[in-house]
Design an enzyme around this catalytic site. Sequence first.
Site, PDB file in Angstrom:
ATOM      1  N   CYS A   1       0.721  -1.221  -0.162  1.00 39.34           N
ATOM      2  CA  CYS A   1      -0.134  -0.033   0.072  1.00 39.34           C
ATOM      3  C   CYS A   1       0.887   1.066   0.097  1.00 39.34           C
ATOM      4  O   CYS A   1       1.800   1.245   0.855  1.00 39.34           O
ATOM      5  CB  CYS A   1      -0.984   0.094   1.288  1.00 39.34           C
ATOM      6  SG  CYS A   1      -1.875   1.366   1.362  1.00 39.34           S
TER       7      CYS A   1
ATOM      8  N   HIS B   1      -9.922   1.216   2.185  1.00 44.14           N
ATOM      9  CA  HIS B   1      -9.628   2.650   2.447  1.00 44.14           C
ATOM     10  C   HIS B   1     -10.880   3.620   2.834  1.00 44.14           C
ATOM     11  O   HIS B   1     -10.672   4.602   3.583  1.00 44.14           O
ATOM     12  CB  HIS B   1      -8.564   3.077   1.512  1.00 44.14           C
ATOM     13  CG  HIS B   1      -7.247   2.686   1.383  1.00 44.14           C
ATOM     14  ND1 HIS B   1      -6.369   2.887   2.615  1.00 44.14           N
ATOM     15  CD2 HIS B   1      -6.622   2.048   0.650  1.00 44.14           C
ATOM     16  CE1 HIS B   1      -5.352   2.372   2.084  1.00 44.14           C
ATOM     17  NE2 HIS B   1      -5.196   1.914   1.035  1.00 44.14           N
TER      18      HIS B   1
ATOM     19  N   HIS C   1      -9.153  -3.962  -1.421  1.00 45.77           N
ATOM     20  CA  HIS C   1      -8.106  -3.227  -0.700  1.00 45.77           C
ATOM     21  C   HIS C   1      -8.662  -1.961  -0.791  1.00 45.77           C
ATOM     22  O   HIS C   1      -8.172  -1.074   0.226  1.00 45.77           O
ATOM     23  CB  HIS C   1      -6.627  -3.541  -1.386  1.00 45.77           C
ATOM     24  CG  HIS C   1      -5.646  -2.651  -0.816  1.00 45.77           C
ATOM     25  ND1 HIS C   1      -4.559  -3.204  -0.108  1.00 45.77           N
ATOM     26  CD2 HIS C   1      -5.234  -1.278  -1.007  1.00 45.77           C
ATOM     27  CE1 HIS C   1      -3.605  -2.229   0.412  1.00 45.77           C
ATOM     28  NE2 HIS C   1      -4.282  -0.976  -0.330  1.00 45.77           N
ATOM     29  N   GLU C   2      -8.652  -1.255  -2.061  1.00 39.91           N
ATOM     30  CA  GLU C   2      -9.002   0.115  -2.215  1.00 39.91           C
ATOM     31  C   GLU C   2     -10.476   0.535  -1.294  1.00 39.91           C
ATOM     32  O   GLU C   2     -10.229   1.592  -0.958  1.00 39.91           O
ATOM     33  CB  GLU C   2      -9.013   0.471  -3.676  1.00 39.91           C
ATOM     34  CG  GLU C   2      -7.736   0.360  -4.453  1.00 39.91           C
ATOM     35  CD  GLU C   2      -6.575   0.866  -3.815  1.00 39.91           C
ATOM     36  OE1 GLU C   2      -6.646   1.927  -2.903  1.00 39.91           O
ATOM     37  OE2 GLU C   2      -5.540   0.231  -3.883  1.00 39.91           O
TER      38      GLU C   2
HETATM   39 NI    NI Z   1      -3.665   0.946   0.066  1.00 33.76          NI
END
Ligand code: NI
Length: 175
Positions: free
Chosen positions: A100, A146, A142-143
């Site tokens: 990341c 966030h 993953h995105e």
């Molecule tokens: Ni990330």
Amino acid sequence: MAIRPVLRLGDPRLRLASAPVQRFDTPELHALVADLRDTMAERAGAGLAAPQIGVHLRVVIYGITANPRYPEAPPIPETVLVNPRLTRLGEEEQLGWEGCLSVPGLRGEVRRWQRLRLEAFGPGGEPIAAEVEGFHARVVQHECDHLDGLLFPDRLVCTERFGFSEELRAAGLIP
Ligand code: NI
């Protein structure tokens, strides 16, 4: 358009939940997308979420074209998702190593859904719907994490499979 600083793990702003975008096709939204694109490209990332540049709106960008950070990854066309919603498909899960831009130099092994249905809007308000799997599904999860203030170290399978890329590579754990 500008390359923006990327917040790093420990910055409390990465832990805030982001708000849905209310108005599409605005100059502000297009400028945000341009900044995300420029920043991701400059840092050779596979993806970037708006809160990583300090903007708490539900916007992510991702895409892979022969990325040196992910030599084993299949190409993924550049995609911008606004207000994404993910729905798991099936029971299958996948294990894989993640990095990341907010956790520079480190990689960790994370379990993700193998397949998911994706619903979102493009920056112009056009609806997006797709079913994705494998590495593409991993990047999306993953995105989107966030946007809820989650980073990959929160989802480590085991803390022993987390460390600096150089050491993990030397140990043969990552390519
Ligand atoms: Ni990330």
